[in-house]
Design an enzyme around this catalytic site. Structure first.
Site, short mmCIF file in Angstrom:
data_model
loop_
_atom_site.label_atom_id
_atom_site.label_comp_id
_atom_site.label_asym_id
_atom_site.label_seq_id
_atom_site.Cartn_x
_atom_site.Cartn_y
_atom_site.Cartn_z
N GLU A 1 0.85 -1.19 0.00
CA GLU A 1 0.00 0.00 0.00
C GLU A 1 0.88 1.24 0.00
OE1 GLU A 1 -2.04 0.94 3.78
OE2 GLU A 1 -1.48 -1.09 4.39
N CYS B 1 -3.32 -3.65 4.47
CA CYS B 1 -2.38 -4.68 4.95
C CYS B 1 -2.77 -6.09 4.52
CB CYS B 1 -2.29 -4.63 6.47
SG CYS B 1 -1.71 -3.07 7.09
N HIS C 1 -2.21 -10.30 12.18
CA HIS C 1 -1.63 -9.09 11.60
C HIS C 1 -1.23 -8.21 12.80
CE1 HIS C 1 -1.05 -5.32 9.67
NE2 HIS C 1 -2.13 -4.77 10.20
#
Ligand code: HMG
Length: 383
Positions: free
Chosen positions: A79, A111, A233
């Site tokens: 990103e 993400c 994450h």
């Protein structure tokens, strides 16, 4: 046929800011960052390192000449794209010397894009078992000086070689994704930094995990105790712990402790680096594999990928007998230990610098891959 991660490595810029230095400069109790956020150091990249060089430095460690002849798919999840049209994967394909008859693309969904890339690569190899695919999750996570997200910045890349009969980790076919249109974190194309609703991003993350984990277990008739560990994450290390604590609220103490202990192993590298955006889940995976006592092939590892905006996915994997021989644990620790600690003034200078491709300039950087110069809107890379 098993398909999964045959090789995995990470690379981070060789400079960091100590969170105590940030706390002092911001007049904040250091424990807010060390305990409340759960970060000790934050990787900061010089202008001569961008997502391409971070990705190339990560991938070069794991690719053999034979791999470069067999790879026919290169996918970059990011990103922090440097171009609206040309994919970073095309430049990485050249820098890494991969044979020409390959597909090279860049994918985006905050993400989550690293996982989108991984799942596409795994499916590609399932269809074409003689192929190998290279996945690179590479990002520069910056929120800017004095911003709410400042203590949760970071930078780096994870590279994964996807093959049949992998030597490290088999990715199972059972997977479930969840999509919801939410404005918790986004970066319109004219914005240098993301726009963030911090509290909303935290609650959306926790709810997404809770939702997709429950639905996954219903779909595949599994329950918590079927997993050896749950990996998350990791935008900052407290975040995954919050989601895990929420899940473990009414769970037997001994069972909960095992999940928490495994989570702690998965965040050791992230505590020293910060957010890698697309690579964060996989940095956690490397940290877990590098630090856990031997895993058995029957141990199921659950992985939760999250990208703001939002897409989440839960999937599972298991190690391959002898996987430890193919890890790069010592090299990984060296990469972190030999970094240069920035003064706060140096950090401010770094954050104030932005590579403007319309200005010709030359850089000096000893790293294996770095930007050599910018000329006529083109970045030239040292190989
Ligand atoms: P904030 O306002 O700086 O912090 O925002 P806070 O006031 O919420 O405090 C944070 C924690 O520190 C709290 O604990 C405090 O109690 C504690 P919690 O309630 O969360 O358990 N605290 C202390 N602890 C010990 N000693 C002390 C002390 N003082 C306070 N003295 C926030 C924090 C993370 C929201 C902000 O930094 C931010 O906006 N970061 C960016 C957004 C983010 O990372 N969100 C995470 C979920 S979204 C995601 O993961 C996607 C992402 O990776 C992007 C993508 O997908 O592309 C971000």
């Amino acid at each position: 046929m098993n398909v999964g991660i045959d090789q995995i490595s990470f690379y981070v810029p060789q400079m960091y800011l100590d969170m105590i230095d940030l706390a002092q400069a911001r007049n904040v109790d250091p424990n807010k960052y060390l305990i409340g956020i759960g970060q000790e150091k934050m990787a900061i990249n010089p202008q001569s390192q961008d997502i391409i060089t971070l990705g190339a430095n990560a991938a070069e460690k794991i690719l053999t000449a034979q791999d470069k002849e067999q790879i026919d798919l290169v996918i970059v999840g990011t990103e922090s794209s440097i171009d609206e049209s040309k994919a970073s994967a095309v430049i990485l394909h050249r820098l890494l010397g991969i044979q020409p008859y390959a597909r090279a693309i860049e994918v985006k969904e905050a993400c989550y894009a690293g996982t989108a890339a991984l799942q596409m690569a795994v499916n590609h190899v399932r269809l074409h078992p003689e192929s190998k695919a290279l996945v690179i999750a590479t990002d520069i996570a910056r929120y800017g000086l004095n911003s709410g997200g400042e203590p949760t910045q970071g930078a780096g890349a994870v590279a994964m070689l996807i093959t049949k009969e992998p030597r490290i980790l088999v990715i199972e076919e059972k997977t479930l994704a969840l999509t919801k249109d939410v404005y918790d974190f986004w970066r319109p194309t004219n914005q240098k930094y993301p726009l963030v609703d911090g509290p909303l991003s935290n609650s959306t993350y926790i709810n997404a995990f809770s939702d997709v984990f429950t639905a996954y277990n219903q779909k595949y008739q599994q329950s918590l105790t079927d997993y050896k560990a749950l990996l998350f994450h990791i935008p900052y290390t407290k975040m995954g712990r919050k989601a895990l604590n929420h899940l473990l609220e009414n769970v037997d103490e001994a069972i909960a402790k095992e999940f928490i202990d495994n989570y702690e192993l998965s965040i050791r590298y992230s505590r020293q680096i910060g957010n890698l955006y697309t690579g964060s889940l996989y940095l956690g995976l490397i940290s877990y594999l590098d630090h856990v006592a031997t895993l058995k092939p029957e141990d199921t590892i659950g992985l939760f990928s999250y990208g703001s905006g939002m897409v989440g996915e839960f999937f599972q994997a298991h190690v391959v007998e002898g996987y430890q021989k193919h890890l790069h644990t010592t090299q990984n620790q060296e990469t972190l230990n030999k970094r240069h600690r920035l003064t706060f003034a140096e950090y401010e200078t770094c954050l104030n610098e932005h590579l403007d491709p319309s200005i010709d300039q030359v850089f000096t950087d000893e790293t294996r891959f770095s930007i050599e110069k910018v000329e006529n809107h083109i970045r030239y890379y040292k190989k």
